[in-house]
Design an enzyme around this catalytic site. Structure first.
Site, short mmCIF file in Angstrom:
data_model
loop_
_atom_site.label_atom_id
_atom_site.label_comp_id
_atom_site.label_asym_id
_atom_site.label_seq_id
_atom_site.Cartn_x
_atom_site.Cartn_y
_atom_site.Cartn_z
N GLU A 158 0.80 -1.12 -0.03
CA GLU A 158 -0.08 0.05 -0.12
C GLU A 158 0.90 1.05 0.04
OE1 GLU A 158 -3.76 2.40 2.31
OE2 GLU A 158 -2.30 1.04 3.61
N ASP A 169 -3.27 12.01 -3.07
CA ASP A 169 -3.29 13.40 -3.33
C ASP A 169 -3.55 13.60 -4.53
OD1 ASP A 169 -2.81 16.14 -3.35
OD2 ASP A 169 -1.38 16.28 -1.85
N ASP A 223 -12.08 9.53 -3.71
CA ASP A 223 -13.31 10.25 -3.69
C ASP A 223 -13.19 11.39 -4.70
OD1 ASP A 223 -11.38 11.65 -1.86
OD2 ASP A 223 -12.87 13.02 -1.98
N THR A 230 -10.55 2.87 4.35
CA THR A 230 -9.78 3.84 5.14
C THR A 230 -10.49 4.85 5.98
OG1 THR A 230 -9.70 5.72 3.53
CG2 THR A 230 -8.48 3.56 2.94
N TYR A 265 -10.30 7.97 5.65
CA TYR A 265 -11.07 9.01 4.47
C TYR A 265 -12.42 8.31 3.91
CZ TYR A 265 -7.32 12.51 4.39
OH TYR A 265 -6.39 13.53 4.56
N GLU A 266 -12.25 7.16 3.81
CA GLU A 266 -13.40 6.58 3.03
C GLU A 266 -14.52 6.47 3.97
OE1 GLU A 266 -14.42 2.34 0.56
OE2 GLU A 266 -12.28 2.91 1.56
#
Length: 213
Positions: free
Chosen positions: A44, A118, A154, A191, A193-194
């Site tokens: 990852e 990013d 996203d 994650t 963020y997810e």
């Protein structure tokens, strides 16, 4: 990702060198020796706080995982999660992924995950995107033949750019998903963020691509 300064981060790295591997260039071509089992290695890039890679290592004990994170305070947070989970199929390294070939030998990796990278939206920053052709060339070299890249974001602009980049490079598009959580994939590990974005109803995009070699 906003980072909170951790004055004890250096001590953590020093005290847990069996988890967050120092001088990873010395392990090039020899990563399997650091794991208890000889099994495929998944990588990852941009591990963040570690929720995804720790979850994957729990879910797939038959796979060895390595997480790359350039931010020291964040890789320490991931290290704390990994220690708490007590996994023997997970390692972390604190390096910049732009020099991937310094750390991994050709064909050493079976799959690569790019999660919420990013987007670098300005055109002049295109070469910094982790799906830019120069990065794809590195991925192709360290991956096994027909090795996969699993990409989640996203950011629709980055997703569209990445699909074009994959296609232009000659990769095979095996999955293109415009709203990951509609299908409710039971094997999907989210994650941090997810979780945040999906809770707001924002679509999560996922692609799965492979090299033709």
């Amino acid at each position: 990702m906003r980072q909170r300064y951790k004055p004890w981060a250096d001590d953590f790295l020093h005290n847990h060198q069996n988890l967050i591997i120092p001088n990873p260039g010395k392990q090039r071509g020899k990563w399997q020796k650091l794991f208890s089992e000889n099994q495929p290695i998944h990588l990852e890039i941009g591990t963040g706080k570690g929720q995804f890679i720790v979850g994957m290592a729990k879910q797939h004990p038959d796979i060895n995982f390595i997480g790359i994170e350039v931010a020291k305070s964040i890789v320490v947070t991931a290290g704390e999660k990994a220690l708490e989970a007590g996994l023997d199929n997970l390692l972390l390294i604190h390096v910049d992924a732009s020099h991937l070939l310094e750390y991994f030998a050709p064909g050493e990796i079976s799959a690569i995950y790019l999660n919420f990278s990013d987007p670098w939206p300005k055109n002049r920053h295109e070469k910094r995107r982790l799906t830019f052709s120069a990065f794809l060339k590195q991925y192709e070299e360290v991956l096994i033949p027909k090795g996969e890249i699993i990409f989640k974001t996203d950011n629709r602009g980055l997703f569209e750019y990445s699909l074009c980049s994959f296609s232009a490079y000659g990769m095979l598009l095996e999955e293109v998903n415009l709203d990951l959580h509609v299908i409710e994939d039971p094997l999907n590990i989210m994650t941090e963020y997810e979780e945040k974005f999906s809770a707001k109803g924002q679509p999560i995009y996922r692609s799965r691509t492979s090299f033709k070699n």
